[in-house]
Design a protein around this motif. Sequence first.
Motif, PDB file in Angstrom:
ATOM      1  N   ALA A   1       0.842  -1.195   0.000  1.00  0.00           N
ATOM      2  CA  ALA A   1       0.000   0.000   0.000  1.00  0.00           C
ATOM      3  C   ALA A   1       0.882   1.251   0.000  1.00  0.00           C
ATOM      4  O   ALA A   1       1.993   1.242   0.556  1.00  0.00           O
ATOM      5  CB  ALA A   1      -0.913  -0.001   1.225  1.00  0.00           C
ATOM      6  N   LEU A   2       0.414   2.301  -0.628  1.00  0.00           N
ATOM      7  CA  LEU A   2       1.181   3.545  -0.702  1.00  0.00           C
ATOM      8  C   LEU A   2       1.570   4.022   0.696  1.00  0.00           C
ATOM      9  O   LEU A   2       0.724   4.180   1.579  1.00  0.00           O
ATOM     10  CB  LEU A   2       0.379   4.623  -1.427  1.00  0.00           C
ATOM     11  N   GLY A   3       2.864   4.226   0.900  1.00  0.00           N
ATOM     12  CA  GLY A   3       3.364   4.676   2.191  1.00  0.00           C
ATOM     13  C   GLY A   3       3.685   3.554   3.157  1.00  0.00           C
ATOM     14  O   GLY A   3       4.246   3.800   4.231  1.00  0.00           O
ATOM     15  N   ASP A   4       3.363   2.310   2.789  1.00  0.00           N
ATOM     16  CA  ASP A   4       3.631   1.164   3.662  1.00  0.00           C
ATOM     17  C   ASP A   4       4.991   0.573   3.281  1.00  0.00           C
ATOM     18  O   ASP A   4       5.136  -0.055   2.231  1.00  0.00           O
ATOM     19  CB  ASP A   4       2.525   0.122   3.487  1.00  0.00           C
ATOM     20  N   HIS A   5       5.987   0.741   4.128  1.00  0.00           N
ATOM     21  CA  HIS A   5       7.351   0.294   3.804  1.00  0.00           C
ATOM     22  C   HIS A   5       8.137   0.033   5.075  1.00  0.00           C
ATOM     23  O   HIS A   5       7.735   0.427   6.168  1.00  0.00           O
ATOM     24  CB  HIS A   5       8.064   1.365   2.967  1.00  0.00           C
ATOM     25  N   ASP A   6       9.277  -0.634   4.908  1.00  0.00           N
ATOM     26  CA  ASP A   6      10.197  -0.849   6.026  1.00  0.00           C
ATOM     27  C   ASP A   6      11.611  -0.401   5.630  1.00  0.00           C
ATOM     28  O   ASP A   6      12.607  -1.029   5.965  1.00  0.00           O
ATOM     29  CB  ASP A   6      10.197  -2.322   6.460  1.00  0.00           C
ATOM     30  N   CYS A   7      11.671   0.707   4.905  1.00  0.00           N
ATOM     31  CA  CYS A   7      12.917   1.190   4.304  1.00  0.00           C
ATOM     32  C   CYS A   7      13.303   2.557   4.863  1.00  0.00           C
ATOM     33  O   CYS A   7      12.521   3.208   5.554  1.00  0.00           O
ATOM     34  CB  CYS A   7      12.756   1.334   2.789  1.00  0.00           C
ATOM     35  N   ASP A   8      14.516   2.988   4.540  1.00  0.00           N
ATOM     36  CA  ASP A   8      14.882   4.390   4.693  1.00  0.00           C
ATOM     37  C   ASP A   8      15.484   4.845   3.366  1.00  0.00           C
ATOM     38  O   ASP A   8      15.592   4.056   2.414  1.00  0.00           O
ATOM     39  CB  ASP A   8      15.839   4.613   5.877  1.00  0.00           C
ATOM     40  N   HIS A   9      15.881   6.104   3.292  1.00  0.00           N
ATOM     41  CA  HIS A   9      16.303   6.647   1.998  1.00  0.00           C
ATOM     42  C   HIS A   9      17.634   6.097   1.487  1.00  0.00           C
ATOM     43  O   HIS A   9      17.993   6.335   0.333  1.00  0.00           O
ATOM     44  CB  HIS A   9      16.332   8.176   2.054  1.00  0.00           C
ATOM     45  N   SER A  10      18.351   5.341   2.322  1.00  0.00           N
ATOM     46  CA  SER A  10      19.563   4.679   1.828  1.00  0.00           C
ATOM     47  C   SER A  10      19.221   3.564   0.850  1.00  0.00           C
ATOM     48  O   SER A  10      20.097   3.022   0.179  1.00  0.00           O
ATOM     49  CB  SER A  10      20.371   4.114   2.996  1.00  0.00           C
ATOM     50  N   GLU A  11      17.928   3.219   0.741  1.00  0.00           N
ATOM     51  CA  GLU A  11      17.474   2.160  -0.165  1.00  0.00           C
ATOM     52  C   GLU A  11      16.690   2.713  -1.362  1.00  0.00           C
ATOM     53  O   GLU A  11      15.975   1.958  -2.035  1.00  0.00           O
ATOM     54  CB  GLU A  11      16.605   1.163   0.607  1.00  0.00           C
ATOM     55  N   ASP A  12      16.810   4.001  -1.632  1.00  0.00           N
ATOM     56  CA  ASP A  12      16.075   4.600  -2.749  1.00  0.00           C
ATOM     57  C   ASP A  12      16.482   3.971  -4.080  1.00  0.00           C
ATOM     58  O   ASP A  12      17.668   3.825  -4.381  1.00  0.00           O
ATOM     59  CB  ASP A  12      16.314   6.112  -2.794  1.00  0.00           C
ATOM     60  N   ALA A  13      15.477   3.642  -4.876  1.00  0.00           N
ATOM     61  CA  ALA A  13      15.693   2.998  -6.175  1.00  0.00           C
ATOM     62  C   ALA A  13      15.943   4.033  -7.270  1.00  0.00           C
ATOM     63  O   ALA A  13      15.472   5.170  -7.194  1.00  0.00           O
ATOM     64  CB  ALA A  13      14.478   2.148  -6.540  1.00  0.00           C
ATOM     65  N   GLY A  14      16.673   3.614  -8.306  1.00  0.00           N
ATOM     66  CA  GLY A  14      16.943   4.487  -9.448  1.00  0.00           C
ATOM     67  C   GLY A  14      16.886   3.717 -10.750  1.00  0.00           C
ATOM     68  O   GLY A  14      16.840   2.480 -10.761  1.00  0.00           O
ATOM     69  N   VAL A  15      16.881   4.449 -11.857  1.00  0.00           N
ATOM     70  CA  VAL A  15      16.930   3.821 -13.178  1.00  0.00           C
ATOM     71  C   VAL A  15      17.763   4.669 -14.142  1.00  0.00           C
ATOM     72  O   VAL A  15      17.968   5.861 -13.935  1.00  0.00           O
ATOM     73  CB  VAL A  15      15.526   3.612 -13.807  1.00  0.00           C
ATOM     74  N   ARG A  16      18.207   3.983 -15.190  1.00  0.00           N
ATOM     75  CA  ARG A  16      18.775   4.680 -16.353  1.00  0.00           C
ATOM     76  C   ARG A  16      18.045   4.165 -17.580  1.00  0.00           C
ATOM     77  O   ARG A  16      17.934   2.958 -17.797  1.00  0.00           O
ATOM     78  CB  ARG A  16      20.269   4.429 -16.484  1.00  0.00           C
ATOM     79  N   CYS A  17      17.521   5.094 -18.378  1.00  0.00           N
ATOM     80  CA  CYS A  17      16.763   4.750 -19.574  1.00  0.00           C
ATOM     81  C   CYS A  17      17.612   5.000 -20.818  1.00  0.00           C
ATOM     82  O   CYS A  17      18.526   5.826 -20.808  1.00  0.00           O
ATOM     83  CB  CYS A  17      15.479   5.583 -19.660  1.00  0.00           C
TER      84      CYS A  17
END
Length: 250
Positions: A224-240
Amino acid sequence: MHETATFILFNLAVFSFILTVHSQSCTHGGVRLVGGSVANEGRVEVCNNGTWGTVCDDSWSTSDAQVVCRQLGYSALNATAFGEAYFGEGNGLIWLDNVICSGTESDLLSCSHNGLGVHNCDHSEDAGVKCEVSCTHGDVQLVDGSVSNEGRVEVCNNGTWGTVCDDIWTMDEAQVVCRQLGYSATNAVAFEEAYFGEGTGPIWLDEVYCVGTESSLLSCSHNALGDHDCDHSEDAGVRCTVTCTYGDVR
C-alpha cells in the motif's frame, strides 16, 4: 447471535481504522500537517521524543513555510504561512517557538528556534502552512542523475513526490518507469542503494513487482502507498535508453 457478532466485528473494524489514523509514525524531526481540508495544508506539527507537538506562530513566515513544504516533499514555490491557529488549535505539547528559517534548510529543526519545548505561547498561536501541489497522482520523475534519462525514481501521491524502496527492484520495474516517461524500455537499467543519492520526504512504494509491460509504476504490484520498512539509503533508481527517429528535434 449472528447480529451481535456482526456488530462486534463492525466496531472492531472502526476501532482498527481509528488506530491506523492516529498511529502515524513519529520520527525525531519529522513534520506533518493536521486539520487541513486537503493533504497539502494544515497545522504544522513536529516530532520530538516520539511525540507530536505544535509550532508557535511568533516570527512564522513564508521562509519557514517553504522549509516545511520541502521537507514534506512538496514544492517550496508559493508556500503560504498561517498563524493564530488558522487550521484549528492543537493539543498537547508546543515544541517550537520563534522559528526563523532562511528558506533553504532541509528540515524545520535545522532552522533557528528557542529550543525544543521553550516557548511563551498557547495553542491559539499554532502555526500552519499551505503547500503547492506540484505533481499529478501516479506521475514518476527521475531526480539527481547527471543526465535527464537517469536518476532516483520518485512517484507522486496526494500531490507529493516520494521515493521508491529498492526491495526486489529489477530491470522489469526499470522498464516500466522508462516507458512511462516516454523513453524506450530496451536496455533499461535498475539501480539500488540510493545510487543517485538519498531523497527526502515520504517513501511511497516498497516491494514493487512489475512484469515489465505495465503502462505505469502504480499499475505494478506493491505494498500500500506509504507502507514500507525502508529508509532513503534504499532509494531505487533507473537509467533509460535515449532513442530518436530521423528528423526529430529536441
